[in-house]
Write a protein that holds these residues in place. Structure first.
Motif, PDB file in Angstrom:
ATOM      1  N   LEU A  30       0.801  -1.353  -0.004  1.00  0.00           N
ATOM      2  CA  LEU A  30       0.029   0.004   0.006  1.00  0.00           C
ATOM      3  C   LEU A  30       0.803   1.332   0.062  1.00  0.00           C
ATOM      4  N   PRO A  31       0.603   2.375  -0.514  1.00  0.00           N
ATOM      5  CA  PRO A  31       1.113   3.603  -0.137  1.00  0.00           C
ATOM      6  C   PRO A  31       1.359   3.976   0.872  1.00  0.00           C
ATOM      7  N   ALA A  32       2.084   5.141   1.064  1.00  0.00           N
ATOM      8  CA  ALA A  32       2.395   5.549   2.535  1.00  0.00           C
ATOM      9  C   ALA A  32       1.109   6.265   2.968  1.00  0.00           C
ATOM     10  N   GLU A  33       1.102   6.394   4.311  1.00  0.00           N
ATOM     11  CA  GLU A  33       0.047   6.764   5.063  1.00  0.00           C
ATOM     12  C   GLU A  33      -0.628   8.361   4.589  1.00  0.00           C
ATOM     13  N   PRO A  34       0.333   9.291   4.329  1.00  0.00           N
ATOM     14  CA  PRO A  34      -0.308  10.481   3.872  1.00  0.00           C
ATOM     15  C   PRO A  34      -0.978  10.299   2.334  1.00  0.00           C
ATOM     16  N   ASP A  35      -0.395   9.629   1.480  1.00  0.00           N
ATOM     17  CA  ASP A  35      -1.085   9.199   0.104  1.00  0.00           C
ATOM     18  C   ASP A  35      -2.363   8.588   0.348  1.00  0.00           C
ATOM     19  N   LEU A  36      -2.477   7.620   1.214  1.00  0.00           N
ATOM     20  CA  LEU A  36      -3.752   6.912   1.517  1.00  0.00           C
ATOM     21  C   LEU A  36      -4.824   7.799   2.225  1.00  0.00           C
ATOM     22  N   CYS A  37      -4.330   8.795   2.906  1.00  0.00           N
ATOM     23  CA  CYS A  37      -5.176   9.822   3.343  1.00  0.00           C
ATOM     24  C   CYS A  37      -5.851  10.444   2.458  1.00  0.00           C
ATOM     25  N   LEU A  38      -5.070  11.143   1.614  1.00  0.00           N
ATOM     26  CA  LEU A  38      -5.599  11.651   0.363  1.00  0.00           C
ATOM     27  C   LEU A  38      -6.450  10.755  -0.823  1.00  0.00           C
ATOM     28  N   LEU A  39      -6.193   9.608  -0.985  1.00  0.00           N
ATOM     29  CA  LEU A  39      -6.777   8.613  -1.857  1.00  0.00           C
ATOM     30  C   LEU A  39      -8.101   8.286  -1.130  1.00  0.00           C
ATOM     31  N   TYR A  40      -8.306   8.078   0.162  1.00  0.00           N
ATOM     32  CA  TYR A  40      -9.637   7.723   0.656  1.00  0.00           C
ATOM     33  C   TYR A  40     -10.142   8.733   1.525  1.00  0.00           C
ATOM     34  N   ASN A  41      -9.742   9.966   1.159  1.00  0.00           N
ATOM     35  CA  ASN A  41     -10.333  11.497   2.154  1.00  0.00           C
ATOM     36  C   ASN A  41     -10.721  10.997   3.802  1.00  0.00           C
ATOM     37  N   THR A  42      -9.540  10.510   4.325  1.00  0.00           N
ATOM     38  CA  THR A  42      -9.568  10.175   5.586  1.00  0.00           C
ATOM     39  C   THR A  42      -8.535  10.680   6.474  1.00  0.00           C
ATOM     40  N   ARG A  43      -8.803  10.815   7.666  1.00  0.00           N
ATOM     41  CA  ARG A  43      -7.680  11.412   8.612  1.00  0.00           C
ATOM     42  C   ARG A  43      -6.769  10.115   9.090  1.00  0.00           C
ATOM     43  N   ARG A  44      -5.645  10.444   9.527  1.00  0.00           N
ATOM     44  CA  ARG A  44      -4.586   9.319   9.698  1.00  0.00           C
ATOM     45  C   ARG A  44      -4.983   8.617  10.954  1.00  0.00           C
ATOM     46  N   HIS A  45      -5.845   8.980  11.883  1.00  0.00           N
ATOM     47  CA  HIS A  45      -6.082   7.856  12.839  1.00  0.00           C
ATOM     48  C   HIS A  45      -7.287   7.172  12.403  1.00  0.00           C
ATOM     49  N   SER A  46      -8.126   7.712  11.515  1.00  0.00           N
ATOM     50  CA  SER A  46      -9.313   6.843  11.095  1.00  0.00           C
ATOM     51  C   SER A  46      -8.684   5.781   9.915  1.00  0.00           C
ATOM     52  N   LEU A  47      -7.498   6.132   9.410  1.00  0.00           N
ATOM     53  CA  LEU A  47      -6.909   5.242   8.341  1.00  0.00           C
ATOM     54  C   LEU A  47      -6.020   4.118   9.369  1.00  0.00           C
ATOM     55  N   ARG A  48      -5.563   4.612  10.342  1.00  0.00           N
ATOM     56  CA  ARG A  48      -4.773   3.467  10.936  1.00  0.00           C
ATOM     57  C   ARG A  48      -5.794   2.474  11.640  1.00  0.00           C
ATOM     58  N   ARG A  49      -6.829   3.100  12.016  1.00  0.00           N
ATOM     59  CA  ARG A  49      -8.046   1.926  12.449  1.00  0.00           C
ATOM     60  C   ARG A  49      -8.604   0.858  11.371  1.00  0.00           C
ATOM     61  N   ALA A  50      -8.680   1.650  10.548  1.00  0.00           N
ATOM     62  CA  ALA A  50      -9.216   0.818   9.445  1.00  0.00           C
ATOM     63  C   ALA A  50      -8.180  -0.183   8.834  1.00  0.00           C
ATOM     64  N   LEU A  51      -7.067   0.011   8.860  1.00  0.00           N
ATOM     65  CA  LEU A  51      -5.815  -0.758   8.722  1.00  0.00           C
ATOM     66  C   LEU A  51      -5.846  -1.945   9.428  1.00  0.00           C
TER      67      LEU A  51
END
Length: 251
Positions: A30-51
């Motif tokens: 998967l891409p780096a966290e900042p790229d994933l946050c932009l890709l899925y329109n989500t904040r970092r803490h939400s992304l980490r919980r989803a992952l």
């Protein structure tokens, strides 16, 4: 006011859907966290919980120092036997099987198809192609060929019959048998890579079969290309009772 972005549940579901559809291929990073946050329109803490949730579900894995990778899904075990049926095979493993017709036309037989059907090269055959899915993930491409002289309107009869067994019965063929099955691997071509959502350089498992009537006369030739990293085959012995069976073109 700054947008809150997508919830962790919605982010989890989007990534999960992309894995199931093959858009995120097994073993891909998967891409780096900042790229994933932009890709899925989500904040970092939400992304980490989803992952983290997807790791717990076995869909992702974290390799420290390397990143987060899509986990390789368990191979589908496709059973080939006297009653090979595509949807039932997948249903037994909790998967939904479906098919997409790609084309059907009368074309001159190539030398390979003609040899399999015992007809002259260039004789007209009805060529049909389709794509098979497990859930939303494409797993196979198939092609079947029938002699137009013997089965002149098979395309029309196919619309009214669910299985090739029933279609053959409308032509007076009460039963038939598998004459030969040939299995080999090769690199997927560009067309197969695209339709099966595979990475360039991956292999497909080719299954070719010839069916004959009870007099030994060829009635159908088919070939299927299966995504080699998604499917394994188990070949069962023939039905000892020798009873007629419902079969399809899928393998």
């Amino acid at each position: 006011m700054r947008s809150r972005g997508q919830s962790w549940e919605a982010t989890r579901d989007r990534i999960s859907e992309e894995i199931a559809a093959g858009h995120l291929a097994p073993e891909s990073r998967l891409p780096a966290e900042p790229d994933l946050c932009l890709l899925y329109n989500t904040r970092r803490h939400s992304l980490r919980r989803a992952l983290a949730a997807l790791v717990a579900e076995g869909k992702l894995r974290v390799e420290h120092g390397r990143g987060t990778f899509v986990e390789r899904a368990p191979l589908i075990n496709y059973v080939v036997g006297p009653r090979t049926r595509f949807r039932e095979n997948l249903m037994a493993q909790g998967l939904t099987g479906s098919g997409q017709a790609l084309s059907e036309a009368q074309v001159p037989a190539s030398a390979r198809v003609a040899a399999a059907l015992g007809i002259a090269p260039g004789a007209l055959v009805t060529a049909r192609s389709w794509r098979g899915f497990a859930n939303d993930l494409p797993i196979s491409l198939g092609w079947s060929y029938h002699d137009v002289a013997r089965f002149p309107d098979i395309a029309e009869r196919r619309k009214a019959n669910a299985s090739i067994t029933q279609i053959y019965k409308t032509y007076g063929i009460a039963d038939y048998r598998r004459h030969s099955t040939t299995v080999f691997t090769r690199l997927a071509n560009e067309h197969e890579t695209s339709l099966l959502m595979m990475r360039p350089g991956q292999s497909v498992l080719i299954v070719q079969k010839i069916d004959v009537d009870m007099d030994g006369r060829p009635i159908g030739f088919s070939e299927a290309a299966w995504a080699g990293d998604r499917v394994q085959f188990t070949f069962e012995n023939a039905d000892a009772r020798g009873t007629p069976s419902e079969r399809t073109d899928d393998v």
